[in-house]
Scaffold this active site. Structure first.
Site, PDB file in Angstrom:
ATOM      1  N   SER A   1      79.317 155.845  11.368  1.00 24.81           N
ATOM      2  CA  SER A   1      78.133 156.677  11.573  1.00 24.81           C
ATOM      3  C   SER A   1      78.296 157.501  12.845  1.00 24.81           C
ATOM      4  CB  SER A   1      76.886 155.810  11.662  1.00 24.81           C
ATOM      5  OG  SER A   1      76.869 155.148  12.903  1.00 24.81           O
ATOM      6  N   LYS A   2      77.294 158.319  13.086  1.00 28.69           N
ATOM      7  CA  LYS A   2      77.314 159.249  14.233  1.00 28.69           C
ATOM      8  C   LYS A   2      77.598 158.551  15.548  1.00 28.69           C
ATOM      9  CE  LYS A   2      75.899 163.756  14.266  1.00 28.69           C
ATOM     10  NZ  LYS A   2      74.927 164.364  13.372  1.00 28.69           N
ATOM     11  N   ARG A   3      77.113 157.324  15.670  1.00 27.47           N
ATOM     12  CA  ARG A   3      77.297 156.678  16.979  1.00 27.47           C
ATOM     13  C   ARG A   3      78.765 156.333  17.243  1.00 27.47           C
ATOM     14  NH1 ARG A   3      77.253 151.103  15.808  1.00 27.47           N
ATOM     15  NH2 ARG A   3      76.724 151.016  13.609  1.00 27.47           N
TER      16      ARG A   3
ATOM     17  N   GLY B   1      80.992 158.561  17.181  1.00 24.46           N
ATOM     18  CA  GLY B   1      81.603 159.813  17.629  1.00 24.46           C
ATOM     19  C   GLY B   1      81.289 160.912  16.638  1.00 24.46           C
TER      20      GLY B   1
END
Ligand code: GLU
Length: 469
Positions: A238-240, A242
């Site tokens: 997911s986005k977290r 990177g």
């Protein structure tokens, strides 16, 4: 086997992410490996969420990765009459039926089934009603209720699904728009797709799609479901973890060949080989070497690969590629083919891991005035070094040529004279010239900066030390 044809069918509801890019790459490589073709199709039937902006950015990302398509792009919204024709055919042959159950009733039944611990599926209320088309009605597939459907997956082997578990799923919505399940089958059929390579989140859709192919009297393509990509911590990517968007990596200064090489190794391997040219990938890629377990995204490995490809890249080409990144830092280069610029690129090439880093590392060469990093100045531009700096300045002013070797001799001699280590002399000069404590080799940068600039910057540093008192 007829000529291989693969497809990449993104929904233009977001940018191209790592997972999608890997799917595209695998399809592209498989087609190239077999001398077949690869087509691009936008599954844009979700009109609210589909955006031209995403169509453009997905195409841009594929082009950046050099995954050129041989056919398309097709747009499902431009093919509605084709789906309508097949829907009519299925209905007329009694393989699909219209259903008038309202969404509210269906929702109630769904909740009830869940509450009673049953799997929620359409209960077949309208299956035998013999309804024709009409407002608010959906077209449902008359799914076989007995037997099993086996997906002969090219990666996982056979996966059997009990037909009883499958729904009489919807083919066409009341507004005439086909569902994903229906449109994808009609497209794969009419476009002559031989191999469907996609994420294993679609595996549960595959028996439905196979049954639809069979209902249409057609042979389904071969299927290969690629395990998902996990984040470094083992959770869903997911986005977290990177940046996920491929273009964001481009904008960070990753090279397309590094990205491709990284992506191909996400779930595919060839012995312990890590570096693949495009030709090697095409030659060696095959589905039997795709792993059955999820791949893990490792941003450090991607960075290391990028550094490798930067070191491999032709300096002249790097010089051009780094220009926009320098421009972002406010550095404008008139002529990227000029010797000084190429030497500057050469000097940071072994160290930079991205083009962005490269630009940051090179910036000092081109700024009118160097800014000192606070820590660097504090540590190295101190009063005790002043006499040495002044001596260096004089010596440099008197030097006829500004060659690396002569410079090194000068610095060594001075260090010895002052009973200092070479680095104790070199570091303050490095800070004076670059503002930083880390840079390419000191004598290399002096050579590139040229005598006039070096002297100017040294004078400024001397002044700075004096002002600090
Ligand atoms: N539009 C679907 C997706 O983006 C395509 C799935 C498929 O390959 O069939 O997930």
């Amino acid at each position: 086997m007829s000529a291989v044809k693969t497809r990449f069918p993104p929904s233009p509801t977001g940018h191209l992410h790592l997972g999608g890019a890997r799917t595209a790459l695998f399809n592209w490589l498989f087609a190239r490996h077999h001398g077949g073709s690869f087509l691009l199709r936008f599954e844009d039937t979700d009109r609210e969420r589909s955006k031209q902006e995403y169509v453009d950015s997905i195409k841009e990302a594929l082009e950046w990765l050099e995954l050129y398509w041989d056919e398309g792009p097709y747009f499902q919204t431009q093919r509605l009459d084709i789906y309508a024709e097949y829907a009519r055919k299925l209905f007329e042959e009694g393989k699909a039926y219209y259903c008038e159950c309202s969404p509210e009733v269906l929702e109630q039944k769904r909740k009830k089934a869940i509450a009673e611990g049953r799997k929620p599926k359409y209960d077949g209320t309208c299956r035998e009603k013999g309804l024709g088309p009409g407002p608010g009605r959906v077209l449902r597939f008359k799914c076989p209720q007995v037997g099993t459907t086996v997906v002969e997956d090219l990666i996982r082997g056979p996966v059997a699904f009990d037909n009883q578990e499958l729904d009489d799923f919807v083919l066409v919505r009341p507004d005439g728009i086909p569902t994903y399940q229906f449109a994808v089958v009609i497209d794969d059929l009419t476009m002559g797709i031989t191999h469907v390579i996609r994420g294993d989140d679609h595996l549960s859709n595959t028996p439905k799609q196979i049954l639809l192919f069979e209902a249409l009297g057609a042979t389904p393509p071969e299927y290969a479901h690629v395990p998902m990509i996990l984040g470094p911590d083992g959770s869903r990517l997911s986005k977290r973890h990177g940046a996920l968007s491929i273009l964001a990596y481009r904008d960070e200064g990753y090279l397309p060949q590094a990205m491709r090489n990284y992506l191909v190794r996400l779930g595919w391997s060839y012995g312990d080989q890590e570096i693949f040219t495009l030709e090697e990938m095409i030659e060696k890629f095959d589905l039997s070497r795709v792993s059955k377990s999820p791949a893990r995204f490792d941003p450090d490995k991607l960075l290391a690969l990028n550094a490798h490809y930067i070191r491999q890249e032709d300096t002249e080409r790097l010089a051009e590629m780094v220009l926009p990144f320098l421009a972002e830092l406010g550095v404008k280069i008139e002529n990227p083919h000029e010797e000084k610029f190429l030497k500057a690129v050469e000097s940071v090439k072994p160290r930079a891991r991205t083009l962005k880093e490269m630009a940051e590392m090179m910036k000092f060469y081109f700024v009118p005035e160097v800014e000192y990093e606070e820590k660097a100045a504090k540590k190295f531009l101190k009063a005790e070094i002043l006499p040495v700096m002044e001596e260096i300045l004089v010596a440099l002013e008197n030097m006829p040529t500004f060659e690396e070797k002569a410079l090194e001799e000068l610095f060594r001699g001075l260090a010895e004279k002052h009973q200092l280590k070479l680095k104790h002399v070199a570091q303050p000069v490095r800070v004076a010239l670059t503002g930083r404590t880390v840079s390419p080799g000191l004598f290399e940068i002096m050579d590139i900066l040229g005598k006039e600039t070096v002297i100017k910057r040294l004078k400024k540093a001397i002044q700075y030390i004096k002002e600090q008192g």
